[in-house]
Design a protein around this motif. Structure first.
Motif, short mmCIF file in Angstrom:
data_model
loop_
_atom_site.label_atom_id
_atom_site.label_comp_id
_atom_site.label_asym_id
_atom_site.label_seq_id
_atom_site.Cartn_x
_atom_site.Cartn_y
_atom_site.Cartn_z
N TYR A 24 0.84 -1.19 0.00
CA TYR A 24 0.00 0.00 0.00
C TYR A 24 0.87 1.24 0.00
O TYR A 24 2.08 1.18 0.30
CB TYR A 24 -0.96 0.02 1.20
N TYR A 26 1.04 5.19 1.59
CA TYR A 26 0.49 5.91 2.73
C TYR A 26 1.14 7.28 2.89
O TYR A 26 2.18 7.56 2.27
CB TYR A 26 0.69 5.10 4.01
N LYS A 41 5.67 3.76 1.01
CA LYS A 41 5.01 2.52 0.62
C LYS A 41 5.41 1.44 1.61
O LYS A 41 6.45 1.54 2.27
CB LYS A 41 5.39 2.11 -0.79
N ILE A 84 -3.42 5.59 1.31
CA ILE A 84 -3.94 6.25 0.11
C ILE A 84 -4.47 5.23 -0.89
O ILE A 84 -5.50 5.44 -1.53
CB ILE A 84 -2.83 7.11 -0.53
N SER A 85 -3.76 4.11 -1.03
CA SER A 85 -4.20 3.05 -1.94
C SER A 85 -3.62 1.73 -1.47
O SER A 85 -2.49 1.70 -0.95
CB SER A 85 -3.74 3.36 -3.37
N TYR A 86 -4.37 0.64 -1.60
CA TYR A 86 -3.87 -0.66 -1.15
C TYR A 86 -4.20 -1.74 -2.17
O TYR A 86 -4.79 -1.47 -3.21
CB TYR A 86 -4.42 -1.02 0.24
N LEU A 88 -1.81 -3.34 -3.89
CA LEU A 88 -0.90 -3.02 -4.99
C LEU A 88 0.25 -4.00 -5.01
O LEU A 88 0.65 -4.53 -3.97
CB LEU A 88 -0.34 -1.60 -4.83
N ALA A 96 3.34 4.62 -7.56
CA ALA A 96 2.37 5.52 -6.95
C ALA A 96 3.02 6.43 -5.93
O ALA A 96 2.75 7.64 -5.86
CB ALA A 96 1.25 4.72 -6.29
#
Length: 295
Positions: A24, A26, A41, A84-86, A88, A96
């Motif tokens: 992820y 963050y 990350k 922010i996004s996971y 991945l 990212a």
């Protein structure tokens, strides 16, 4: 308001740990100052580790925290932690993370506490991009520096980060940063190293495009082993200058040097002041005279 946690629950970790897609991206923020501190990350409980390390990172003598990221986190009264996004892959998370760092720095104009300012190039306008790759040829005889220039090969120069904030040394060198790569470490002899006033980075794949330049303020050394097994000294130069300023001073902005020759498999070449070049060209070889034997 949810209570502050120090790690994810087992059930949350089971959702995040999705095999290859366990990574992820963050960010850590100072909620009191409305400020982004760090973008990173990781996987598992990585996002919580910074606080734990910061609480145990005081210098035993001074009591200060040296690492700027950890220092900022330790001083933060109200730390925000956001995924922010996971789900991945590691490659996706790295891409990212880099894009977000460049976005925050270039578009929002914010400074982060990341040691590495994004991987690869990024955060650049189309005008700057066009200027970056538009080089014109400059004959070597039109260069007249006020000191010795050491030119070094930077093979992947256009893929490197161009942040100049850190003072790179042997113990924190960053091979993904153009400034760090330009300043070395280089095999040199002591006499040559002591005379170097400027170091310029050259991209040989674009007719020796000059991609960086720094004025030398000193150097540090490290003894290593050469290819033939003999001890040899590596030099890493220090500077307080900025590349754009030195490129302008030397007349090398957006210039390439097609006449510059590197030795076979060599990484270095020298550009000397004209007065020194003239002295080398005009100094006659010493004449050896034989004395007539006495009769």
């Amino acid at each position: 308001m949810a209570a502050k946690i120090k790690k994810f629950s087992d059930s949350t970790l089971s959702v995040l740990n999705n095999g290859e897609r366990r990574f992820y991206v963050y960010c850590l923020t100072d909620l009191k100052k409305d400020k982004i501190l760090y973008i990173g990350k990781g996987c598992g409980n990585r996002i919580f580790e910074h606080e734990w390390v910061a609480s145990r990172s005081q210098d035993p003598v001074s009591g200060e925290i040296v690492d700027r990221k950890l220092k900022a986190i330790s001083k933060c009264k109200k730390l925000g932690r956001y995924i922010i996004s996971y789900h991945l892959t590691e490659a996706e998370a790295l891409a990212a993370e880099s894009a977000l760092i460049h976005f925050v720095k270039s578009v929002l104009g914010k400074k982060l506490k990341n040691k590495i300012a994004g991987h690869g190039p990024g955060g650049i306008s189309v005008e700057k991009l066009d200027r970056r790759f538009g080089f014109s040829s400059l004959p070597l005889n039109e260069i007249n520096p006020d000191g010795l220039i050491l030119a070094v090969k930077i093979h992947d120069a256009f893929d490197l980060d161009t942040d100049e904030e850190l003072d790179y040394r042997f113990d924190n060198q960053d091979d993904a940063n153009l400034k760090s790569r330009t300043l070395g470490n280089w095999w040199l002899n002591k006499d040559a190293a002591s005379k170097v006033k400027y170091v310029i980075g050259v991209h040989t794949g674009l007719q020796n495009a000059v991609v960086s330049a720094y004025e030398v303020d000193g150097f540090e050394t490290m003894v290593g082993e050469s290819k033939n097994g003999r001890p040899q000294t590596r030099y890493r130069f220090h500077t307080i200058s900025h590349s754009e300023d030195v490129l302008a001073k030397l007349g090398l902005q957006q210039k390439c040097l097609p006449e510059l020759k590197f030795a076979s498999r060599g990484e270095k070449a020298y550009i000397r002041p004209k007065t020194e070049q003239e002295m080398l060209q005009t100094t006659p070889s010493p004449k050896i005279t034989k004395e007539n034997p006495k009769s």
